[in-house]
Motif scaffolding. Sequence first.
Motif, PDB file in Angstrom:
ATOM      1  N   LYS A  99       0.804  -1.226   0.000  1.00 32.54           N
ATOM      2  CA  LYS A  99       0.000   0.000   0.000  1.00 32.54           C
ATOM      3  C   LYS A  99       0.834   1.273   0.000  1.00 32.54           C
ATOM      4  O   LYS A  99       0.344   2.320  -0.370  1.00 32.54           O
ATOM      5  N   VAL A 100       2.074   1.219   0.434  1.00 34.20           N
ATOM      6  CA  VAL A 100       2.903   2.413   0.502  1.00 34.20           C
ATOM      7  C   VAL A 100       3.738   2.571  -0.759  1.00 34.20           C
ATOM      8  O   VAL A 100       3.768   3.637  -1.363  1.00 34.20           O
ATOM      9  N   TYR A 101       4.416   1.522  -1.178  1.00 36.33           N
ATOM     10  CA  TYR A 101       5.181   1.532  -2.427  1.00 36.33           C
ATOM     11  C   TYR A 101       5.382   0.106  -2.898  1.00 36.33           C
ATOM     12  O   TYR A 101       5.196  -0.849  -2.148  1.00 36.33           O
ATOM     13  N   SER A 102       5.778   0.001  -4.161  1.00 36.78           N
ATOM     14  CA  SER A 102       6.028  -1.309  -4.754  1.00 36.78           C
ATOM     15  C   SER A 102       7.226  -1.202  -5.675  1.00 36.78           C
ATOM     16  O   SER A 102       7.262  -0.329  -6.538  1.00 36.78           O
ATOM     17  N   VAL A 103       8.199  -2.057  -5.478  1.00 36.39           N
ATOM     18  CA  VAL A 103       9.368  -2.110  -6.344  1.00 36.39           C
ATOM     19  C   VAL A 103       9.290  -3.405  -7.150  1.00 36.39           C
ATOM     20  O   VAL A 103       9.070  -4.471  -6.587  1.00 36.39           O
ATOM     21  N   VAL A 104       9.447  -3.272  -8.440  1.00 37.08           N
ATOM     22  CA  VAL A 104       9.514  -4.439  -9.316  1.00 37.08           C
ATOM     23  C   VAL A 104      10.866  -4.366 -10.013  1.00 37.08           C
ATOM     24  O   VAL A 104      11.138  -3.428 -10.755  1.00 37.08           O
ATOM     25  N   LYS A 105      11.717  -5.330  -9.742  1.00 35.89           N
ATOM     26  CA  LYS A 105      13.062  -5.353 -10.320  1.00 35.89           C
ATOM     27  C   LYS A 105      13.011  -5.603 -11.825  1.00 35.89           C
ATOM     28  O   LYS A 105      12.064  -6.208 -12.343  1.00 35.89           O
ATOM     29  N   ASN A 106      14.057  -5.152 -12.505  1.00 37.60           N
ATOM     30  CA  ASN A 106      14.167  -5.263 -13.960  1.00 37.60           C
ATOM     31  C   ASN A 106      13.852  -6.677 -14.436  1.00 37.60           C
ATOM     32  O   ASN A 106      14.457  -7.643 -13.972  1.00 37.60           O
ATOM     33  N   GLY A 107      12.882  -6.798 -15.320  1.00 36.31           N
ATOM     34  CA  GLY A 107      12.514  -8.083 -15.897  1.00 36.31           C
ATOM     35  C   GLY A 107      11.670  -8.965 -15.001  1.00 36.31           C
ATOM     36  O   GLY A 107      11.376 -10.102 -15.347  1.00 36.31           O
ATOM     37  N   LYS A 108      11.261  -8.471 -13.831  1.00 39.74           N
ATOM     38  CA  LYS A 108      10.530  -9.301 -12.868  1.00 39.74           C
ATOM     39  C   LYS A 108       9.044  -8.961 -12.775  1.00 39.74           C
ATOM     40  O   LYS A 108       8.362  -9.420 -11.871  1.00 39.74           O
ATOM     41  N   GLY A 109       8.526  -8.157 -13.719  1.00 39.45           N
ATOM     42  CA  GLY A 109       7.098  -7.859 -13.712  1.00 39.45           C
ATOM     43  C   GLY A 109       6.288  -9.117 -13.979  1.00 39.45           C
ATOM     44  O   GLY A 109       6.794 -10.095 -14.536  1.00 39.45           O
ATOM     45  N   LEU A 110       5.028  -9.094 -13.581  1.00 37.71           N
ATOM     46  CA  LEU A 110       4.136 -10.233 -13.794  1.00 37.71           C
ATOM     47  C   LEU A 110       3.820 -10.346 -15.279  1.00 37.71           C
ATOM     48  O   LEU A 110       3.234  -9.426 -15.856  1.00 37.71           O
ATOM     49  N   SER A 111       4.220 -11.449 -15.912  1.00 38.16           N
ATOM     50  CA  SER A 111       3.915 -11.656 -17.325  1.00 38.16           C
ATOM     51  C   SER A 111       2.420 -11.826 -17.495  1.00 38.16           C
ATOM     52  O   SER A 111       1.778 -12.542 -16.739  1.00 38.16           O
ATOM     53  N   VAL A 112       1.886 -11.139 -18.489  1.00 38.23           N
ATOM     54  CA  VAL A 112       0.450 -11.137 -18.735  1.00 38.23           C
ATOM     55  C   VAL A 112       0.197 -11.521 -20.177  1.00 38.23           C
ATOM     56  O   VAL A 112       0.793 -10.939 -21.086  1.00 38.23           O
ATOM     57  N   ASP A 113      -0.665 -12.516 -20.389  1.00 35.79           N
ATOM     58  CA  ASP A 113      -1.103 -12.861 -21.748  1.00 35.79           C
ATOM     59  C   ASP A 113      -2.247 -11.928 -22.101  1.00 35.79           C
ATOM     60  O   ASP A 113      -3.411 -12.262 -21.928  1.00 35.79           O
ATOM     61  N   ARG A 114      -1.908 -10.734 -22.581  1.00 34.58           N
ATOM     62  CA  ARG A 114      -2.943  -9.749 -22.884  1.00 34.58           C
ATOM     63  C   ARG A 114      -3.334  -9.829 -24.342  1.00 34.58           C
ATOM     64  O   ARG A 114      -4.499  -9.878 -24.676  1.00 34.58           O
ATOM     65  N   ARG A 115      -2.365  -9.831 -25.225  1.00 31.40           N
ATOM     66  CA  ARG A 115      -2.609  -9.969 -26.657  1.00 31.40           C
ATOM     67  C   ARG A 115      -1.481 -10.816 -27.219  1.00 31.40           C
ATOM     68  O   ARG A 115      -0.334 -10.655 -26.852  1.00 31.40           O
ATOM     69  N   ARG A 116      -1.808 -11.706 -28.124  1.00 35.90           N
ATOM     70  CA  ARG A 116      -0.809 -12.620 -28.667  1.00 35.90           C
ATOM     71  C   ARG A 116       0.340 -11.907 -29.360  1.00 35.90           C
ATOM     72  O   ARG A 116       1.463 -12.381 -29.363  1.00 35.90           O
ATOM     73  N   GLU A 117       0.054 -10.742 -29.970  1.00 34.10           N
ATOM     74  CA  GLU A 117       1.067 -10.056 -30.762  1.00 34.10           C
ATOM     75  C   GLU A 117       2.180  -9.445 -29.915  1.00 34.10           C
ATOM     76  O   GLU A 117       3.251  -9.158 -30.418  1.00 34.10           O
ATOM     77  N   TYR A 118       1.922  -9.198 -28.640  1.00 33.45           N
ATOM     78  CA  TYR A 118       2.868  -8.475 -27.797  1.00 33.45           C
ATOM     79  C   TYR A 118       3.148  -9.249 -26.509  1.00 33.45           C
ATOM     80  O   TYR A 118       2.363 -10.079 -26.093  1.00 33.45           O
ATOM     81  N   GLU A 119       4.264  -8.903 -25.866  1.00 32.69           N
ATOM     82  CA  GLU A 119       4.591  -9.457 -24.551  1.00 32.69           C
ATOM     83  C   GLU A 119       4.384  -8.346 -23.522  1.00 32.69           C
ATOM     84  O   GLU A 119       4.887  -7.241 -23.692  1.00 32.69           O
ATOM     85  N   TYR A 120       3.640  -8.632 -22.460  1.00 33.13           N
ATOM     86  CA  TYR A 120       3.329  -7.653 -21.426  1.00 33.13           C
ATOM     87  C   TYR A 120       3.884  -8.099 -20.084  1.00 33.13           C
ATOM     88  O   TYR A 120       3.804  -9.272 -19.751  1.00 33.13           O
ATOM     89  N   GLN A 121       4.404  -7.134 -19.319  1.00 34.69           N
ATOM     90  CA  GLN A 121       4.758  -7.359 -17.924  1.00 34.69           C
ATOM     91  C   GLN A 121       4.090  -6.275 -17.099  1.00 34.69           C
ATOM     92  O   GLN A 121       4.302  -5.081 -17.344  1.00 34.69           O
ATOM     93  N   ASN A 122       3.259  -6.678 -16.137  1.00 32.88           N
ATOM     94  CA  ASN A 122       2.611  -5.728 -15.242  1.00 32.88           C
ATOM     95  C   ASN A 122       3.651  -5.261 -14.232  1.00 32.88           C
ATOM     96  O   ASN A 122       4.257  -6.064 -13.540  1.00 32.88           O
ATOM     97  N   LEU A 123       3.844  -3.945 -14.156  1.00 34.42           N
ATOM     98  CA  LEU A 123       4.900  -3.391 -13.307  1.00 34.42           C
ATOM     99  C   LEU A 123       4.416  -2.938 -11.932  1.00 34.42           C
ATOM    100  O   LEU A 123       5.195  -2.394 -11.150  1.00 34.42           O
ATOM    101  N   ALA A 124       3.139  -3.138 -11.637  1.00 35.60           N
ATOM    102  CA  ALA A 124       2.627  -2.767 -10.317  1.00 35.60           C
ATOM    103  C   ALA A 124       1.650  -3.828  -9.817  1.00 35.60           C
ATOM    104  O   ALA A 124       0.719  -3.526  -9.083  1.00 35.60           O
ATOM    105  N   TYR A 125       1.887  -5.066 -10.196  1.00 38.43           N
ATOM    106  CA  TYR A 125       0.966  -6.156  -9.887  1.00 38.43           C
ATOM    107  C   TYR A 125       0.766  -6.366  -8.385  1.00 38.43           C
ATOM    108  O   TYR A 125      -0.260  -6.858  -7.951  1.00 38.43           O
ATOM    109  N   ASN A 126       1.741  -5.968  -7.568  1.00 38.54           N
ATOM    110  CA  ASN A 126       1.655  -6.253  -6.139  1.00 38.54           C
ATOM    111  C   ASN A 126       1.238  -5.041  -5.304  1.00 38.54           C
ATOM    112  O   ASN A 126       1.290  -5.085  -4.093  1.00 38.54           O
TER     113      ASN A 126
END
Length: 185
Positions: free
Chosen positions: A75-102
């Motif tokens: 609730k105060v802050y969230s750090v996501v290290k380089n390359g450690k975002g939550l991978s998301v299958d959002r669209r087949r054409e692109y690769e997504y990483q959620n950078l504030a998933y937590n």
Amino acid sequence: MSEQLRQVAMRLKGLREVEDISKEALAREFHIPIEQYEQYESGEVDIPVSFLYDVAEKFGVELTAILSGDNPKLKVYSVVKNGKGLSVDRRREYEYQNLAYNFSNKKAEPFMVTVPPGEENAKISENYHPGQEFNYLLEGRLELLINGKSLILEAGDSIYFDSTYPHGMKALDGKPARFLAVIMH
């Protein structure tokens, strides 16, 4: 169908069933055809993150809970290290990483998006979703199509747009393009 998409579809169905809402009623509420909703719930097609965001809002859960099965707790802050975002299958054409998933109770959804190189003459696949979007190109070159208008973005360029208009992109020069996308609802 990917395992992650199957899991997201199961969580979508579970939320609907727990609240005892019919598929038809939910499709009507989200202004989509019942057939499209049934495809989402069965995991047959990619589910737009914007749709999942609306579902999360309706059922009072975090988007992360639908995407990963875990509730964000920070609730105060969230750090996501380089390359450690939550991978998301959002669209087949692109690769997504959620950078504030937590992070809990987000006002926006930030993603690191990688568009792999494709055929130069390939048609751009478009989508649209409620809200607004900000994209900042970090590397590569990108053709962005918004409401029929073609724009070329290079590293360091940014764009802010109304995401209710059809939009899509493709990487240029046979190289991947990587950008920060922030989706606001």
